[in-house]
Motif scaffolding. Structure first.
Motif, PDB file in Angstrom:
ATOM      1  N   ALA A 116      31.721  39.430  27.436  1.00 36.93           N
ATOM      2  CA  ALA A 116      30.911  39.140  28.624  1.00 36.93           C
ATOM      3  C   ALA A 116      31.768  39.052  29.888  1.00 36.93           C
ATOM      4  O   ALA A 116      31.446  39.644  30.921  1.00 36.93           O
ATOM      5  CB  ALA A 116      30.131  37.840  28.429  1.00 36.93           C
ATOM      6  N   LEU A 117      32.880  38.317  29.821  1.00 34.36           N
ATOM      7  CA  LEU A 117      33.676  38.059  31.026  1.00 34.36           C
ATOM      8  C   LEU A 117      34.707  39.150  31.307  1.00 34.36           C
ATOM      9  O   LEU A 117      35.497  39.021  32.250  1.00 34.36           O
ATOM     10  CB  LEU A 117      34.356  36.693  30.929  1.00 34.36           C
ATOM     11  CG  LEU A 117      33.396  35.502  30.985  1.00 34.36           C
ATOM     12  CD1 LEU A 117      34.153  34.185  30.891  1.00 34.36           C
ATOM     13  CD2 LEU A 117      32.541  35.521  32.260  1.00 34.36           C
ATOM     14  N   THR A 118      34.715  40.205  30.518  1.00 34.27           N
ATOM     15  CA  THR A 118      35.552  41.366  30.869  1.00 34.27           C
ATOM     16  C   THR A 118      34.713  42.578  31.250  1.00 34.27           C
ATOM     17  O   THR A 118      35.254  43.543  31.792  1.00 34.27           O
ATOM     18  CB  THR A 118      36.482  41.775  29.701  1.00 34.27           C
ATOM     19  OG1 THR A 118      35.699  42.125  28.557  1.00 34.27           O
ATOM     20  CG2 THR A 118      37.435  40.651  29.348  1.00 34.27           C
ATOM     21  N   ARG A 119      33.401  42.525  31.000  1.00 33.46           N
ATOM     22  CA  ARG A 119      32.579  43.721  31.207  1.00 33.46           C
ATOM     23  C   ARG A 119      31.423  43.537  32.192  1.00 33.46           C
ATOM     24  O   ARG A 119      31.002  44.487  32.828  1.00 33.46           O
ATOM     25  CB  ARG A 119      32.015  44.201  29.859  1.00 33.46           C
ATOM     26  CG  ARG A 119      33.084  44.587  28.829  1.00 33.46           C
ATOM     27  CD  ARG A 119      33.855  45.827  29.258  1.00 33.46           C
ATOM     28  NE  ARG A 119      34.885  46.192  28.300  1.00 33.46           N
ATOM     29  CZ  ARG A 119      36.167  45.905  28.423  1.00 33.46           C
ATOM     30  NH1 ARG A 119      36.593  45.210  29.477  1.00 33.46           N
ATOM     31  NH2 ARG A 119      37.053  46.283  27.519  1.00 33.46           N
ATOM     32  N   LEU A 120      30.888  42.350  32.326  1.00 30.37           N
ATOM     33  CA  LEU A 120      29.719  42.152  33.195  1.00 30.37           C
ATOM     34  C   LEU A 120      30.099  42.330  34.671  1.00 30.37           C
ATOM     35  O   LEU A 120      31.158  41.856  35.103  1.00 30.37           O
ATOM     36  CB  LEU A 120      29.125  40.762  32.983  1.00 30.37           C
ATOM     37  CG  LEU A 120      28.420  40.528  31.636  1.00 30.37           C
ATOM     38  CD1 LEU A 120      28.046  39.063  31.490  1.00 30.37           C
ATOM     39  CD2 LEU A 120      27.193  41.419  31.487  1.00 30.37           C
ATOM     40  N   PRO A 121      29.247  42.949  35.476  1.00 30.65           N
ATOM     41  CA  PRO A 121      29.569  43.178  36.890  1.00 30.65           C
ATOM     42  C   PRO A 121      29.871  41.900  37.671  1.00 30.65           C
ATOM     43  O   PRO A 121      30.733  41.877  38.542  1.00 30.65           O
ATOM     44  CB  PRO A 121      28.311  43.874  37.433  1.00 30.65           C
ATOM     45  CG  PRO A 121      27.679  44.516  36.239  1.00 30.65           C
ATOM     46  CD  PRO A 121      27.988  43.609  35.082  1.00 30.65           C
ATOM     47  N   LYS A 122      29.160  40.793  37.375  1.00 24.65           N
ATOM     48  CA  LYS A 122      29.328  39.555  38.147  1.00 24.65           C
ATOM     49  C   LYS A 122      30.263  38.551  37.465  1.00 24.65           C
ATOM     50  O   LYS A 122      30.180  37.349  37.699  1.00 24.65           O
ATOM     51  CB  LYS A 122      27.959  38.918  38.401  1.00 24.65           C
ATOM     52  CG  LYS A 122      27.090  39.722  39.359  1.00 24.65           C
ATOM     53  CD  LYS A 122      25.820  38.971  39.712  1.00 24.65           C
ATOM     54  CE  LYS A 122      24.991  39.772  40.727  1.00 24.65           C
ATOM     55  NZ  LYS A 122      23.713  39.092  41.050  1.00 24.65           N
ATOM     56  N   ARG A 123      31.164  39.056  36.626  1.00 24.28           N
ATOM     57  CA  ARG A 123      32.037  38.165  35.855  1.00 24.28           C
ATOM     58  C   ARG A 123      32.905  37.258  36.749  1.00 24.28           C
ATOM     59  O   ARG A 123      33.048  36.061  36.484  1.00 24.28           O
ATOM     60  CB  ARG A 123      32.934  38.984  34.917  1.00 24.28           C
ATOM     61  CG  ARG A 123      33.774  40.051  35.614  1.00 24.28           C
ATOM     62  CD  ARG A 123      34.322  41.063  34.593  1.00 24.28           C
ATOM     63  NE  ARG A 123      35.146  42.086  35.212  1.00 24.28           N
ATOM     64  CZ  ARG A 123      34.691  43.187  35.793  1.00 24.28           C
ATOM     65  NH1 ARG A 123      33.361  43.384  35.845  1.00 24.28           N
ATOM     66  NH2 ARG A 123      35.505  44.085  36.310  1.00 24.28           N
ATOM     67  N   VAL A 124      33.472  37.823  37.825  1.00 21.57           N
ATOM     68  CA  VAL A 124      34.322  37.024  38.721  1.00 21.57           C
ATOM     69  C   VAL A 124      33.488  35.991  39.466  1.00 21.57           C
ATOM     70  O   VAL A 124      33.869  34.820  39.577  1.00 21.57           O
ATOM     71  CB  VAL A 124      35.078  37.949  39.703  1.00 21.57           C
ATOM     72  CG1 VAL A 124      35.819  37.114  40.756  1.00 21.57           C
ATOM     73  CG2 VAL A 124      36.063  38.838  38.946  1.00 21.57           C
ATOM     74  N   GLU A 125      32.341  36.414  39.947  1.00 18.63           N
ATOM     75  CA  GLU A 125      31.433  35.514  40.668  1.00 18.63           C
ATOM     76  C   GLU A 125      31.037  34.326  39.786  1.00 18.63           C
ATOM     77  O   GLU A 125      30.966  33.180  40.256  1.00 18.63           O
ATOM     78  CB  GLU A 125      30.192  36.304  41.088  1.00 18.63           C
ATOM     79  CG  GLU A 125      29.224  35.559  41.965  1.00 18.63           C
ATOM     80  CD  GLU A 125      28.023  36.426  42.316  1.00 18.63           C
ATOM     81  OE1 GLU A 125      26.896  35.922  42.233  1.00 18.63           O
ATOM     82  OE2 GLU A 125      28.215  37.612  42.664  1.00 18.63           O
ATOM     83  N   ILE A 126      30.780  34.588  38.513  1.00 19.05           N
ATOM     84  CA  ILE A 126      30.395  33.523  37.571  1.00 19.05           C
ATOM     85  C   ILE A 126      31.518  32.495  37.455  1.00 19.05           C
ATOM     86  O   ILE A 126      31.296  31.283  37.540  1.00 19.05           O
ATOM     87  CB  ILE A 126      30.049  34.125  36.188  1.00 19.05           C
ATOM     88  CG1 ILE A 126      28.714  34.882  36.257  1.00 19.05           C
ATOM     89  CG2 ILE A 126      29.997  33.031  35.118  1.00 19.05           C
ATOM     90  CD1 ILE A 126      28.429  35.742  35.032  1.00 19.05           C
ATOM     91  N   MET A 127      32.751  32.971  37.265  1.00 15.39           N
ATOM     92  CA  MET A 127      33.873  32.041  37.067  1.00 15.39           C
ATOM     93  C   MET A 127      34.211  31.271  38.341  1.00 15.39           C
ATOM     94  O   MET A 127      34.670  30.135  38.273  1.00 15.39           O
ATOM     95  CB  MET A 127      35.088  32.801  36.534  1.00 15.39           C
ATOM     96  CG  MET A 127      34.919  33.229  35.075  1.00 15.39           C
ATOM     97  SD  MET A 127      36.371  34.037  34.378  1.00 15.39           S
ATOM     98  CE  MET A 127      36.153  35.726  34.958  1.00 15.39           C
ATOM     99  N   LYS A 128      33.960  31.868  39.499  1.00 12.67           N
ATOM    100  CA  LYS A 128      34.249  31.173  40.760  1.00 12.67           C
ATOM    101  C   LYS A 128      33.289  30.007  41.000  1.00 12.67           C
ATOM    102  O   LYS A 128      33.538  29.158  41.862  1.00 12.67           O
ATOM    103  CB  LYS A 128      34.186  32.165  41.923  1.00 12.67           C
ATOM    104  CG  LYS A 128      35.431  33.037  42.011  1.00 12.67           C
ATOM    105  CD  LYS A 128      35.568  33.720  43.349  1.00 12.67           C
ATOM    106  CE  LYS A 128      36.951  34.362  43.471  1.00 12.67           C
ATOM    107  NZ  LYS A 128      37.142  35.054  44.758  1.00 12.67           N
ATOM    108  N   LYS A 129      32.201  29.949  40.236  1.00 12.79           N
ATOM    109  CA  LYS A 129      31.242  28.847  40.402  1.00 12.79           C
ATOM    110  C   LYS A 129      31.694  27.567  39.691  1.00 12.79           C
ATOM    111  O   LYS A 129      31.086  26.511  39.884  1.00 12.79           O
ATOM    112  CB  LYS A 129      29.867  29.268  39.876  1.00 12.79           C
ATOM    113  CG  LYS A 129      29.198  30.303  40.777  1.00 12.79           C
ATOM    114  CD  LYS A 129      27.784  30.605  40.344  1.00 12.79           C
ATOM    115  CE  LYS A 129      27.144  31.595  41.345  1.00 12.79           C
ATOM    116  NZ  LYS A 129      25.794  31.980  40.965  1.00 12.79           N
ATOM    117  N   ILE A 130      32.745  27.664  38.886  1.00  8.39           N
ATOM    118  CA  ILE A 130      33.167  26.497  38.096  1.00  8.39           C
ATOM    119  C   ILE A 130      33.517  25.299  38.971  1.00  8.39           C
ATOM    120  O   ILE A 130      32.980  24.200  38.759  1.00  8.39           O
ATOM    121  CB  ILE A 130      34.332  26.874  37.146  1.00  8.39           C
ATOM    122  CG1 ILE A 130      33.805  27.800  36.037  1.00  8.39           C
ATOM    123  CG2 ILE A 130      34.983  25.635  36.542  1.00  8.39           C
ATOM    124  CD1 ILE A 130      34.886  28.439  35.193  1.00  8.39           C
TER     125      ILE A 130
END
Length: 448
Positions: free
Chosen positions: A384-398
């Motif tokens: 999921a976190l290497t292929r999804l388009p919004k992977r970086v955006e998701i992690m920046k929400k932490i």
């Protein structure tokens, strides 16, 4: 074609083979096949992955110098952990086991009861970990537990990581019953001191020596001429290696069935001064209810189906027809939504917090759990976190998820990296033999 190293990742459903050249620190390519536990032999899927690798890099044959492997097939590394006091030695032993990549099936504190012994037999662990007592402190509980476990004659390795004074007695017990024993330094030698790293390393060695749980793994052992370690433990090895290079970090792996969070950080001096119990530098938590394929219904249940339907009016159809890899734009958006919930929930469970204790002298501020305030890097691996388009955006929400500001989250301004080649587990096992090359390849995958 001749390559320096092949690394197989034998997963619960998929087997991947990665090829590397060491001189140029180069990732050559990857092949995939199914994990064929149900066919009675995992080497069938391994050979299919090798054929896929040949096709992907356009060669008819592959020769190699070294063949290494990670495995989470046949349920991965199942362990039971037995200590003296739950908040001390039992917890320390559990942290060591999780850091090594184990799936903890049972944790007990105090003397084992008959019902506990029956449960151990039902679980059929790959390794049993016995701890208990500070060095030169209480001895009897760990000795009692060691003897009761030895009497079971389960023929699985037992690791003793308790009071140093018990070493000779524990050795005699296991010699009497003819059972395999590893003795290692105490995981909790003194009050408020964790020493999990020696135990973590021995767990991986024991796993490698005794890995016969999946059908055909004996054949894999014959094919492989280097280490075989648990896949989550390999990711941790990679995280520890990278921490030496770039500083405090955390790694998040969202899979189909689980979400793993690895953090490698000592925390801040300010928080350490008010910490009420020690935490390991390298900590792993695994959330068995947070997966974006097999366990996706658990995430939906956590959010609430009605709430999900407010965002996706076709949610029930998306849930019912979910795929291991989303295909359409709508499916991708839905999995991104689920992945975000998995990431934020898993980190919330991993991180520690500040709380107040009220006593005769007034209010006292204390910290409990893992301190992530010094983390500068968040790294995404897994599908999921290497292929999804919004992977970086998701992690920046932490960092933004720190409701009330009481959790020991990373601060704003963290950097997000992605394991673009999806090879952190392979590089973790590669680093056991070729550390410098593994680090160079990892930095290429992360784009640094």
């Amino acid at each position: 074609m001749k390559v320096d190293v092949l690394v197989a990742e034998i997963g619960s459903t998929t087997t991947v083979v990665n090829a590397f050249n060491l001189k140029d620190a180069e990732f050559i390519g990857q092949g995939q096949g199914p994990t064929t536990v149900l066919d009675g032999d995992v080497t069938i899927g391994l050979n299919m992955a090798l054929e896929d690798l040949k096709k992907n890099i356009g060669v008819n044959t592959i020769e190699y110098n070294d063949f290494l492997a990670t495995s989470s097939a046949a349920g991965g590394l199942r362990m039971t952990v037995h200590g003296l006091v739950f908040d001390m030695t039992a917890r320390a032993a559990r942290e060591a086991a999780l850091g090594a990549g184990a799936i903890i099936k049972m944790v007990t504190a105090g003397k084992l009861r008959r019902s506990d012994l029956n449960k151990i037999k039902e679980i059929k662990p790959n390794i049993i970990l016995v701890a208990g007592g500070l060095d030169y402190g209480e001895r009897d509980t760990a000795l009692y537990n060691a003897e009761e476990i030895a009497k079971l004659k389960l023929n699985v390795p037992v690791i003793y990581a308790g009071n140093i004074e018990n070493h000779e007695d524990v050795k005699l017990i296991f010699e009497e019953y003819g059972q395999k024993l590893y003795i290692v330094d105490n995981v909790y030698p003194r009050v408020d001191e964790l020493n999990v790293e020696p135990t973590r390393k021995v767990i991986q060695s024991a796993f490698e020596e005794h890995i016969t749980g999946a059908p055909g793994m004996q054949k894999v052992r014959q094919m492989v001429n280097g280490p075989i370690i648990p896949t989550p433990g390999a990711v941790m090895e990679c995280a520890i290696l990278l921490k030496k290079e770039i500083g405090d970090l955390m790694v998040i792996d969202v899979g189909g069935a689980t979400t793993d969070v690895h953090s490698v950080t000592e925390g801040s001096d300010e928080i350490q001064r008010i910490m009420i119990s020690p935490e390991p530098v390298a900590k792993r938590t695994v959330e068995g209810d947070l997966g974006v394929y097999v366990n996706l219904p658990h995430i939906v249940e956590k959010i609430g189906l009605e709430n999900v339907k407010k965002v996706f009016d076709d949610a029930e159809e998306l849930i019912a027809n979910r795929k291991p890899i989303p295909q359409t734009e709508r499916e991708i958006q839905f999995i991104e939504y689920m992945t975000q919930e998995a990431v934020l929930t898993a980190v919330r469970r991993h991180v520690g917090s500040i709380r107040y204790i009220y006593g005769p002298s007034g209010k006292k501020t204390v910290a409990e759990g893992k301190d992530l305030t010094n983390v500068k890097w968040i790294i995404g691996t897994g599908g999921a976190l290497t292929r999804l388009p919004k992977r970086v955006e998701i992690m920046k929400k932490i960092p933004q998820d720190n409701t009330g500001g009481m959790f020991l989250y990373p601060k704003d301004g963290i950097e997000v990296l992605v394991d673009n080649y999806y090879i952190m587990a392979s590089l973790g096992v590669l680093s056991k033999r070729y550390e410098e090359a593994a680090l160079k390849i990892l930095k290429k995958s992360l784009g640094i």
